[in-house]
Scaffold this active site. Sequence first.
Site, mmCIF file in Angstrom:
data_model
loop_
_atom_site.group_PDB
_atom_site.id
_atom_site.type_symbol
_atom_site.label_atom_id
_atom_site.label_comp_id
_atom_site.label_asym_id
_atom_site.label_seq_id
_atom_site.Cartn_x
_atom_site.Cartn_y
_atom_site.Cartn_z
ATOM 1 N N THR A 193 -10.449 5.014 -17.824
ATOM 2 C CA THR A 193 -11.339 4.193 -16.997
ATOM 3 C C THR A 193 -11.550 2.825 -17.661
ATOM 4 O O THR A 193 -12.227 1.971 -17.122
ATOM 5 C CB THR A 193 -12.719 4.863 -16.825
ATOM 6 O OG1 THR A 193 -13.258 5.144 -18.123
ATOM 7 C CG2 THR A 193 -12.624 6.138 -16.013
ATOM 8 N N ASN A 287 -18.786 11.170 -27.756
ATOM 9 C CA ASN A 287 -19.465 12.344 -28.283
ATOM 10 C C ASN A 287 -18.488 13.326 -28.923
ATOM 11 O O ASN A 287 -17.314 13.398 -28.576
ATOM 12 C CB ASN A 287 -20.213 13.060 -27.161
ATOM 13 C CG ASN A 287 -19.293 13.494 -26.024
ATOM 14 O OD1 ASN A 287 -18.845 12.661 -25.244
ATOM 15 N ND2 ASN A 287 -18.997 14.773 -25.941
ATOM 16 N N ASP A 337 -24.415 14.267 -26.769
ATOM 17 C CA ASP A 337 -23.589 13.416 -25.910
ATOM 18 C C ASP A 337 -23.926 11.938 -26.080
ATOM 19 O O ASP A 337 -23.907 11.167 -25.130
ATOM 20 C CB ASP A 337 -23.744 13.829 -24.439
ATOM 21 C CG ASP A 337 -22.782 13.086 -23.522
ATOM 22 O OD1 ASP A 337 -21.683 12.732 -23.975
ATOM 23 O OD2 ASP A 337 -23.143 12.850 -22.353
#
Length: 623
Positions: A193, A287, A337
């Site tokens: 992305t 993470n 995370d």
Amino acid sequence: MPTLTVKKTALWAAGVIAALTLISTTIAQQPRAVDAKVLQTAGTAKDALPGTWLTYGLTQTEQRYSQLKQIDESNVGKLGLAWSAPLAPAGSRGGTEGTPLMWNHTIFQPMDNSIVYAFDAFTGEQKWMYDAKIDPATRTHMCCGTHNRGLALFDGKIILAANDARLIELDANSGKELWQSKVADINQYYSFTIAPRIAGDKVIVGVGGGEFFIRGFFAAYNLKDGSLAWKFYTVPPKPGEPLEDKAQEAAAKTWTGDWAKYGGGAPVWDGLVYDPETNLVIAGTGNAEPWPQEMRGIPKSEWGKWDNLYTCSIVAVDAKTGKLKWYYQTVPTDSWDFDSVGGFIMADVQIEGKTRKVIMQAPKSGVFYILDRTNGQFISAEPFVPVNWVTGFDKKNNGKPIINPDAYYDQTNSVVIYPGGGGAHNWAPMSYNPNAGLVYLPYSAGSYTFNAAAEPDPRAGGGAHGLGRGGQDKKTTPMPIWGPDNVGRGGLQARDPKTNQIKWVKTGRGGSIGGGTMTTASNLLFQVAGNTLYAYKADTGDELLALPFNLPGAAPPITYMIDNTQFVGFATGTQFLAMKVGGTAKMPDPPPAPAFGRGRGAPPPPRAPAPAPAEAPHGQEKQ
Ligand code: CA
């Protein structure tokens, strides 16, 4: 006949002159090609191509600070639509996120599902459209949606990191595909992305997929032919497999037990910069995976003692070789995370009487980190929202975060962690105005309850990370919270990196997911938040413009100058919008609501920005 010869010669000469004139006119119309030297000046006061937007963050420092001044405090209130152009509908995960580029009178806009548009930057006429034709069957292997945040531009070519982990080069004039390289295997849960960045004669790209079970990495490809130059893994190989170099040897010593069956994580899905002064590529890593450290092989008696390098870190490598130069781990033993992935800003800032070459990051952990970008030396770390996972930073140990031991959790003990789901700041770009001396940061404040499941499952939605459901019925240890008390649930804050003071705040304007910013030399700050384009005075935050557009999507704005007219442009989920002072074009209608089911591109009804929920559902979080 001599006469005829003369005539022929004259005709020939006239033809040559005409041809030369045509060639020189054509050359004059072609802008200077973008090379490493041009990129080094991009967006700066010495810009070789003033008025363009040549790289993701405008400058290689990624300040998103434009030199353009035609739009200023006196006329920004008269911004109106100059043109709009239709875009393929964005995916169903909250609109598009792509920052466009502008070169050669052309806007290049990346869209969801790896579609790229080229528009005439003055009229909006479509020049070409390219579709990487992502196989819909691979979408279940993409952890975090089908967004594409940006493109790279070099030597008349556009470089796209396609969702299915292919790097593709296009001719910027025609949109024709020139080469493609398979960087990683989508069937192994790697995806893209990220906006690729140019580093000299290479293009750098990092993978998504850390919510599945990958071994994260970023890599450099040679621009001339798309071949691999180097690759830097952000977690070590499986125990027993050969260690690639000293960086991997050091990393391997920070993992224990049977961690490798879940890959380790640490994707590189957003923050990435190239510093030509030091020839360093600096990347943010995501993470550790799975989230609960016990599922990464760490017994309870050793919680917090294994850092799991290079997860949740800022790593700098030599752009030529890909070898590690320095790192700083923003969250050792990440269990929440807290991707250290949000975009970077590099700047020269006066701190305690010295000019420091800094790199700044405000990742999901809720802490604003400032390091010396030449060597990784710690300068400061300060919460920008309320936090409770960290109690301080050990200055004797280069600012290593001191984790609150009560922040760890398992199947019987849940914890309420600040900040919460989606993180305090996600992908939405910050910007820095050196005149105002402020960083503009869209943020969210909140909390999330963590407890562990029996086993992670990569196909189980939220359970993929090894989290248990709920946690409210478990024993919860209360923890002290520290950080600013004036930031509400989310919004936009202007920070002074010299002092770490928050100068002004607009609560409810954007948040961790949307609300990207851009600032200018005429003391303006622009933000696209919700369905509105805002402009503020960069130094004071006084609002000068709130222009609603009633279309879905929240991509960041850029500004550019063409034919002596300054534009502000950005993508929504369905249309590209270009604004100018006095623009009177009719705003496009919102797309029709879908007949049934979950809408693709249907706009939310116009409303005041809502505060972020205290506990954002993790199923909807971004990476
Ligand atoms: Ca993540």
